[in-house]
Scaffold this motif. Structure first.
Motif, PDB file in Angstrom:
ATOM      1  N   GLU A  55       0.829  -1.200   0.000  1.00 41.95           N
ATOM      2  CA  GLU A  55       0.000   0.000   0.000  1.00 41.95           C
ATOM      3  C   GLU A  55       0.866   1.254   0.000  1.00 41.95           C
ATOM      4  O   GLU A  55       0.506   2.272  -0.600  1.00 41.95           O
ATOM      5  CB  GLU A  55      -0.942   0.004   1.202  1.00 41.95           C
ATOM      6  CG  GLU A  55      -2.090  -0.973   1.066  1.00 41.95           C
ATOM      7  CD  GLU A  55      -3.105  -0.828   2.192  1.00 41.95           C
ATOM      8  OE1 GLU A  55      -2.870  -0.021   3.124  1.00 41.95           O
ATOM      9  OE2 GLU A  55      -4.133  -1.526   2.141  1.00 41.95           O
ATOM     10  N   ASN A  92      -9.009   1.000   7.287  1.00 39.38           N
ATOM     11  CA  ASN A  92      -7.951  -0.005   7.374  1.00 39.38           C
ATOM     12  C   ASN A  92      -7.042   0.278   8.559  1.00 39.38           C
ATOM     13  O   ASN A  92      -6.624   1.408   8.773  1.00 39.38           O
ATOM     14  CB  ASN A  92      -7.103  -0.002   6.099  1.00 39.38           C
ATOM     15  CG  ASN A  92      -7.935  -0.335   4.874  1.00 39.38           C
ATOM     16  OD1 ASN A  92      -9.026  -0.855   5.007  1.00 39.38           O
ATOM     17  ND2 ASN A  92      -7.419  -0.024   3.702  1.00 39.38           N
ATOM     18  N   ARG A  93      -6.749  -0.769   9.329  1.00 37.71           N
ATOM     19  CA  ARG A  93      -5.770  -0.656  10.397  1.00 37.71           C
ATOM     20  C   ARG A  93      -5.025  -1.974  10.491  1.00 37.71           C
ATOM     21  O   ARG A  93      -5.632  -3.020  10.727  1.00 37.71           O
ATOM     22  CB  ARG A  93      -6.449  -0.358  11.735  1.00 37.71           C
ATOM     23  CG  ARG A  93      -5.446  -0.300  12.891  1.00 37.71           C
ATOM     24  CD  ARG A  93      -6.123  -0.276  14.249  1.00 37.71           C
ATOM     25  NE  ARG A  93      -5.247  -0.885  15.241  1.00 37.71           N
ATOM     26  CZ  ARG A  93      -5.656  -1.451  16.364  1.00 37.71           C
ATOM     27  NH1 ARG A  93      -6.940  -1.516  16.637  1.00 37.71           N
ATOM     28  NH2 ARG A  93      -4.803  -1.977  17.205  1.00 37.71           N
ATOM     29  N   ARG A  94      -3.739  -1.915  10.268  1.00 40.41           N
ATOM     30  CA  ARG A  94      -2.923  -3.121  10.289  1.00 40.41           C
ATOM     31  C   ARG A  94      -2.565  -3.506  11.718  1.00 40.41           C
ATOM     32  O   ARG A  94      -2.429  -2.650  12.589  1.00 40.41           O
ATOM     33  CB  ARG A  94      -1.653  -2.879   9.479  1.00 40.41           C
ATOM     34  CG  ARG A  94      -1.918  -2.516   8.024  1.00 40.41           C
ATOM     35  CD  ARG A  94      -2.215  -3.734   7.199  1.00 40.41           C
ATOM     36  NE  ARG A  94      -2.587  -3.389   5.836  1.00 40.41           N
ATOM     37  CZ  ARG A  94      -2.567  -4.254   4.835  1.00 40.41           C
ATOM     38  NH1 ARG A  94      -2.183  -5.514   5.050  1.00 40.41           N
ATOM     39  NH2 ARG A  94      -2.942  -3.904   3.624  1.00 40.41           N
ATOM     40  N   ILE A 135      -5.656  -8.246   4.518  1.00 37.23           N
ATOM     41  CA  ILE A 135      -5.629  -6.825   4.848  1.00 37.23           C
ATOM     42  C   ILE A 135      -5.479  -6.579   6.345  1.00 37.23           C
ATOM     43  O   ILE A 135      -5.194  -5.474   6.793  1.00 37.23           O
ATOM     44  CB  ILE A 135      -6.899  -6.133   4.311  1.00 37.23           C
ATOM     45  CG1 ILE A 135      -6.682  -4.619   4.227  1.00 37.23           C
ATOM     46  CG2 ILE A 135      -8.107  -6.464   5.177  1.00 37.23           C
ATOM     47  CD1 ILE A 135      -7.744  -3.900   3.452  1.00 37.23           C
ATOM     48  N   THR A 136      -5.635  -7.615   7.146  1.00 39.67           N
ATOM     49  CA  THR A 136      -5.522  -7.485   8.602  1.00 39.67           C
ATOM     50  C   THR A 136      -4.107  -7.157   9.044  1.00 39.67           C
ATOM     51  O   THR A 136      -3.902  -6.410  10.008  1.00 39.67           O
ATOM     52  CB  THR A 136      -5.950  -8.806   9.286  1.00 39.67           C
ATOM     53  OG1 THR A 136      -7.300  -9.093   8.929  1.00 39.67           O
ATOM     54  CG2 THR A 136      -5.819  -8.705  10.801  1.00 39.67           C
TER      55      THR A 136
END
Length: 332
Positions: A34, A79-81, A104-105
């Motif tokens: 990203e 989104n938050r990793r 995406i996690t």
């Protein structure tokens, strides 16, 4: 000057900032892929709007403004990793199960060479490396997007409050307030400072050599001696993680015993020592990619083994061999 020469000059000027912008976007987004997408979007927007650049700020500042807006737009999607230890409690090895979560996690690893600019100042280099450590970037994910931007710009990149205020189109007072709140949140997240990856450090080199020998020889007694008693093992895309050398060794002698006979190839990731982990090939004629293993070290002992198992993503990103031969060397 011809249009072609002008175009080449602008391309060159923009490209000079790609690596540092990628590092900034990586800290913001927690994803290597990203971050590269965000920087490419930044470059395209800069190219298309360059005639609007009035030169009231530096080109670098203007690019950071664009990159910040790109990242904020991406983060507004929610989104938050995270790392596995951010989502669940440690699981005793006797109860361990592998549960996959969506791609995406996860907080993603990143090659140092894609995000760390070449700087001569050792102190500046240390700050840059510390600020891309997995634990630090994971802690940043706890911050709201604008606080995240403020903290990175002020404390990692050493921008002045007035410069950040101008970039975010806000006031110095708002920047200072956001920074204070971000510091409190970051303190609660308590990212552990790990030992610097220093290839000139003989003690660290010996520790890593012993780790390779123990892992490749599958000598669990030797491995245990290298691990901190509270060391962790995680394996994204699975949410399982283990704490303590007893559970880590228990896993490796159980489900993890498929790693017996593996080979490790050194690399670097997130300012930390890392290894490309290759499994014996099923047909018995070499070794195939299994995981990217990022190692965390504190006070001369291993405190974290982060094994990222999606090799179709990580090995090309890190320019790692697609296969090793029987001797453990890159296969042609």
């Amino acid at each position: 000057m011809s249009d072609l020469a002008t175009t080449q000059d602008l391309d060159s000027r923009l490209e000079q900032h790609r690596r540092e912008l990628t590092g900034y976007c990586y800290r913001m987004l927690g994803s290597a892929f990203e971050a590269e997408d965000a920087v490419q979007d930044t470059m395209v927007r800069a190219w298309r709007n360059f005639e609007k650049f009035e030169g009231r700020s530096s080109l670098r500042s203007w690019l950071y403004r664009i990159a910040t807006n790109v990242c904020l737009d991406m983060l507004n999607a929610g989104n938050r990793r995270a790392r596995p230890m951010d989502l669940t409690a440690a699981t005793p090895v006797a109860q361990a199960q592998l549960n996959a979560r969506p791609e995406i996690t996860w907080l993603e690893p990143v090659p140092d060479g894609r995000v760390l600019p070449s700087v001569a100042d050792p102190a500046e280099t240390a700050v840059e490396r510390e600020s891309i450590r997995l634990a630090f970037v994971a802690a940043l994910q706890h911050l709201p997007p604008k606080q995240r931007a403020v903290l990175i710009l002020r404390e990692v990149l050493a921008w002045k409050a007035s410069e950040v205020a101008e970039l975010l189109s806000t006031t110095v007072a708002s920047v200072n307030s956001a920074l204070q709140r971000a510091r409190v949140t970051l303190a609660d997240a308590r990212p552990v400072s790990t030992d610097a990856d220093n290839p000139l450090d003989e003690e660290q080199k010996k520790l890593l050599d012993r780790y390779v020998a123990a892992f490749e020889g599958y000598d669990m007694q030797a491995l245990t001696a290298l691990l901190h008693e509270d060391a962790t093992l995680s394996m994204p895309p699975y949410d399982l993680w283990l704490r303590g050398h007893d559970d880590i060794v228990g896993w490796m002698l159980g489900v993890g015993s498929v790693c017996r006979g593996s080979r490790l190839v050194p690399t670097v990731a997130n300012g930390s020592p890392a290894f490309a982990h290759y499994h014996p090939a099923e047909e018995g004629d070499g070794f195939t990619p299994w995981a990217l293993m990022v190692i965390e070290i504190v006070d001369g002992r291993i405190t974290g083994i982060n094994s990222f198992l999606d090799t179709q993503r990580w090995f090309p990103l890190f320019d790692l061999p697609a296969r090793l031969d029987k001797e453990g060397k890159p296969a042609v």
